[in-house]
Write a protein that holds these residues in place. Structure first.
Motif, PDB file in Angstrom:
ATOM      1  N   GLN A 117       0.814  -1.217   0.000  1.00  0.00           N
ATOM      2  CA  GLN A 117       0.000   0.000   0.000  1.00  0.00           C
ATOM      3  C   GLN A 117       0.852   1.274   0.000  1.00  0.00           C
ATOM      4  O   GLN A 117       0.436   2.283  -0.568  1.00  0.00           O
ATOM      5  N   LYS A 118       2.025   1.230   0.590  1.00  0.00           N
ATOM      6  CA  LYS A 118       2.896   2.409   0.524  1.00  0.00           C
ATOM      7  C   LYS A 118       3.359   2.651  -0.905  1.00  0.00           C
ATOM      8  O   LYS A 118       3.457   3.788  -1.358  1.00  0.00           O
ATOM      9  N   ARG A 119       3.616   1.567  -1.637  1.00  0.00           N
ATOM     10  CA  ARG A 119       3.998   1.693  -3.046  1.00  0.00           C
ATOM     11  C   ARG A 119       2.819   2.209  -3.870  1.00  0.00           C
ATOM     12  O   ARG A 119       2.990   3.065  -4.737  1.00  0.00           O
ATOM     13  N   ILE A 120       1.616   1.712  -3.577  1.00  0.00           N
ATOM     14  CA  ILE A 120       0.421   2.191  -4.269  1.00  0.00           C
ATOM     15  C   ILE A 120       0.253   3.691  -4.039  1.00  0.00           C
ATOM     16  O   ILE A 120      -0.053   4.448  -4.964  1.00  0.00           O
ATOM     17  N   TRP A 121       0.465   4.132  -2.799  1.00  0.00           N
ATOM     18  CA  TRP A 121       0.352   5.563  -2.499  1.00  0.00           C
ATOM     19  C   TRP A 121       1.372   6.355  -3.320  1.00  0.00           C
ATOM     20  O   TRP A 121       1.045   7.414  -3.863  1.00  0.00           O
ATOM     21  N   GLN A 122       2.575   5.854  -3.440  1.00  0.00           N
ATOM     22  CA  GLN A 122       3.589   6.535  -4.242  1.00  0.00           C
ATOM     23  C   GLN A 122       3.162   6.584  -5.714  1.00  0.00           C
ATOM     24  O   GLN A 122       3.354   7.589  -6.392  1.00  0.00           O
ATOM     25  N   VAL A 123       2.562   5.503  -6.183  1.00  0.00           N
ATOM     26  CA  VAL A 123       2.099   5.457  -7.574  1.00  0.00           C
ATOM     27  C   VAL A 123       1.081   6.568  -7.825  1.00  0.00           C
ATOM     28  O   VAL A 123       1.188   7.306  -8.806  1.00  0.00           O
ATOM     29  N   ILE A 124       0.092   6.701  -6.943  1.00  0.00           N
ATOM     30  CA  ILE A 124      -0.962   7.690  -7.222  1.00  0.00           C
ATOM     31  C   ILE A 124      -0.553   9.116  -6.895  1.00  0.00           C
ATOM     32  O   ILE A 124      -1.133  10.047  -7.439  1.00  0.00           O
ATOM     33  N   THR A 125       0.436   9.308  -6.039  1.00  0.00           N
ATOM     34  CA  THR A 125       0.832  10.675  -5.694  1.00  0.00           C
ATOM     35  C   THR A 125       2.043  11.174  -6.472  1.00  0.00           C
ATOM     36  O   THR A 125       2.201  12.378  -6.641  1.00  0.00           O
ATOM     37  N   VAL A 126       2.889  10.268  -6.960  1.00  0.00           N
ATOM     38  CA  VAL A 126       4.103  10.662  -7.681  1.00  0.00           C
ATOM     39  C   VAL A 126       4.081  10.155  -9.120  1.00  0.00           C
ATOM     40  O   VAL A 126       4.209  10.933 -10.071  1.00  0.00           O
ATOM     41  N   ASP A 127       3.908   8.861  -9.290  1.00  0.00           N
ATOM     42  CA  ASP A 127       4.021   8.255 -10.617  1.00  0.00           C
ATOM     43  C   ASP A 127       2.889   8.676 -11.558  1.00  0.00           C
ATOM     44  O   ASP A 127       3.133   8.966 -12.731  1.00  0.00           O
ATOM     45  N   ILE A 128       1.658   8.687 -11.062  1.00  0.00           N
ATOM     46  CA  ILE A 128       0.521   9.037 -11.921  1.00  0.00           C
ATOM     47  C   ILE A 128       0.611  10.492 -12.399  1.00  0.00           C
ATOM     48  O   ILE A 128       0.429  10.745 -13.595  1.00  0.00           O
ATOM     49  N   PRO A 129       0.891  11.465 -11.527  1.00  0.00           N
ATOM     50  CA  PRO A 129       1.043  12.827 -12.057  1.00  0.00           C
ATOM     51  C   PRO A 129       2.121  12.925 -13.146  1.00  0.00           C
ATOM     52  O   PRO A 129       1.926  13.615 -14.150  1.00  0.00           O
ATOM     53  N   ASN A 130       3.228  12.208 -12.976  1.00  0.00           N
ATOM     54  CA  ASN A 130       4.265  12.204 -14.009  1.00  0.00           C
ATOM     55  C   ASN A 130       3.773  11.502 -15.276  1.00  0.00           C
ATOM     56  O   ASN A 130       4.083  11.933 -16.393  1.00  0.00           O
ATOM     57  N   LEU A 131       3.015  10.434 -15.108  1.00  0.00           N
ATOM     58  CA  LEU A 131       2.466   9.720 -16.250  1.00  0.00           C
ATOM     59  C   LEU A 131       1.496  10.605 -17.032  1.00  0.00           C
ATOM     60  O   LEU A 131       1.499  10.606 -18.266  1.00  0.00           O
ATOM     61  N   VAL A 132       0.682  11.371 -16.324  1.00  0.00           N
ATOM     62  CA  VAL A 132      -0.256  12.285 -16.980  1.00  0.00           C
ATOM     63  C   VAL A 132       0.509  13.256 -17.878  1.00  0.00           C
ATOM     64  O   VAL A 132       0.134  13.470 -19.037  1.00  0.00           O
ATOM     65  N   ILE A 133       1.585  13.807 -17.378  1.00  0.00           N
ATOM     66  CA  ILE A 133       2.393  14.750 -18.160  1.00  0.00           C
ATOM     67  C   ILE A 133       2.896  14.089 -19.439  1.00  0.00           C
ATOM     68  O   ILE A 133       2.798  14.662 -20.528  1.00  0.00           O
ATOM     69  N   GLU A 134       3.431  12.878 -19.314  1.00  0.00           N
ATOM     70  CA  GLU A 134       3.975  12.188 -20.488  1.00  0.00           C
ATOM     71  C   GLU A 134       2.878  11.765 -21.464  1.00  0.00           C
ATOM     72  O   GLU A 134       3.051  11.877 -22.678  1.00  0.00           O
ATOM     73  N   LEU A 135       1.747  11.274 -20.940  1.00  0.00           N
ATOM     74  CA  LEU A 135       0.666  10.836 -21.828  1.00  0.00           C
ATOM     75  C   LEU A 135       0.036  12.008 -22.573  1.00  0.00           C
ATOM     76  O   LEU A 135      -0.351  11.876 -23.731  1.00  0.00           O
ATOM     77  N   GLU A 136      -0.063  13.162 -21.917  1.00  0.00           N
ATOM     78  CA  GLU A 136      -0.646  14.327 -22.589  1.00  0.00           C
ATOM     79  C   GLU A 136       0.189  14.755 -23.789  1.00  0.00           C
ATOM     80  O   GLU A 136      -0.332  15.367 -24.716  1.00  0.00           O
ATOM     81  N   LYS A 137       1.462  14.401 -23.792  1.00  0.00           N
ATOM     82  CA  LYS A 137       2.325  14.731 -24.929  1.00  0.00           C
ATOM     83  C   LYS A 137       2.034  13.846 -26.143  1.00  0.00           C
ATOM     84  O   LYS A 137       2.299  14.249 -27.271  1.00  0.00           O
ATOM     85  N   ILE A 138       1.524  12.633 -25.912  1.00  0.00           N
ATOM     86  CA  ILE A 138       1.338  11.690 -27.021  1.00  0.00           C
ATOM     87  C   ILE A 138      -0.120  11.339 -27.302  1.00  0.00           C
ATOM     88  O   ILE A 138      -0.413  10.762 -28.344  1.00  0.00           O
ATOM     89  N   ILE A 139      -1.040  11.671 -26.405  1.00  0.00           N
ATOM     90  CA  ILE A 139      -2.451  11.342 -26.603  1.00  0.00           C
ATOM     91  C   ILE A 139      -3.159  12.567 -27.169  1.00  0.00           C
ATOM     92  O   ILE A 139      -3.097  13.635 -26.571  1.00  0.00           O
ATOM     93  N   PRO A 140      -3.833  12.396 -28.302  1.00  0.00           N
ATOM     94  CA  PRO A 140      -4.586  13.534 -28.838  1.00  0.00           C
ATOM     95  C   PRO A 140      -5.715  13.913 -27.883  1.00  0.00           C
ATOM     96  O   PRO A 140      -6.240  13.059 -27.166  1.00  0.00           O
ATOM     97  N   PRO A 141      -6.080  15.201 -27.848  1.00  0.00           N
ATOM     98  CA  PRO A 141      -7.159  15.609 -26.945  1.00  0.00           C
ATOM     99  C   PRO A 141      -8.470  14.903 -27.287  1.00  0.00           C
ATOM    100  O   PRO A 141      -8.751  14.614 -28.453  1.00  0.00           O
TER     101      PRO A 141
END
Length: 112
Positions: free
Chosen positions: A83-107
Motif C-alpha cells: 500500500q505504501k507503493r500504491i500511495w507513491q504510484v498515485i501521488t508521484v508516478d501518476i502525475p508524471n504519467l499524466v504529463i507524459e501521456l498528454e504529450k502523445i495522446i490527442p485531446p
C-alpha cells in the motif's frame, strides 16, 4: 484510439484521487478506497498491455512494463500488494504519467 480515451480518463481519475480530502493514513486504512485505487490501476495496466509493441518502443518514456507489472501483481499476486507503493504510484508516478501521456495522446473531443 479507444485506448487513449479510456487510458487518458483512467489516468486523470487516478490523478484526482490524492486531491480527495483524505489524508495518507485514510488512503492506507480504507479498504474501500484501496480497492477502488487498485481497480483503476488494474484497468490502466490492462489498457497498457494492449498497446502495440511498436507504439511502446516509439514511446519509451512511458514505463509500460512497470504499469503492466503493477497490474499483474494487483490481479494475480494480491498478497504482494504494497500500500505504501500504491500511495507513491498515485501521488508521484501518476502525475508524471499524466504529463507524459498528454504529450502523445490527442485531446478527447468535447462531451456532447
Amino acid at each position: 484510439m479507444l485506448f487513449f480515451g479510456i487510458c487518458g480518463n483512467r489516468v486523470k481519475e487516478l490523478f484526482f484521487l490524492p486531491k480527495i480530502p483524505h489524508g495518507k493514513n485514510t488512503a492506507i486504512i480504507s479498504i474501500l478506497l484501496q480497492s477502488a485505487i487498485e481497480r483503476q490501476l488494474e484497468i490502466l495496466g490492462e489498457a497498457a498491455r494492449r498497446i502495440s509493441d511498436d507504439f511502446q518502443q516509439e514511446n519509451k518514456q512511458i514505463p509500460w512494463s512497470d504499469i503492466i507489472g503493477q497490474r499483474n501483481i494487483i490481479a494475480h499476486q494480491y498478497e504482494k500488494v504494497n500500500q505504501k507503493r500504491i500511495w507513491q504510484v498515485i501521488t508521484v508516478d501518476i502525475p508524471n504519467l499524466v504529463i507524459e501521456l498528454e504529450k502523445i495522446i490527442p485531446p478527447m473531443p468535447p462531451e456532447i
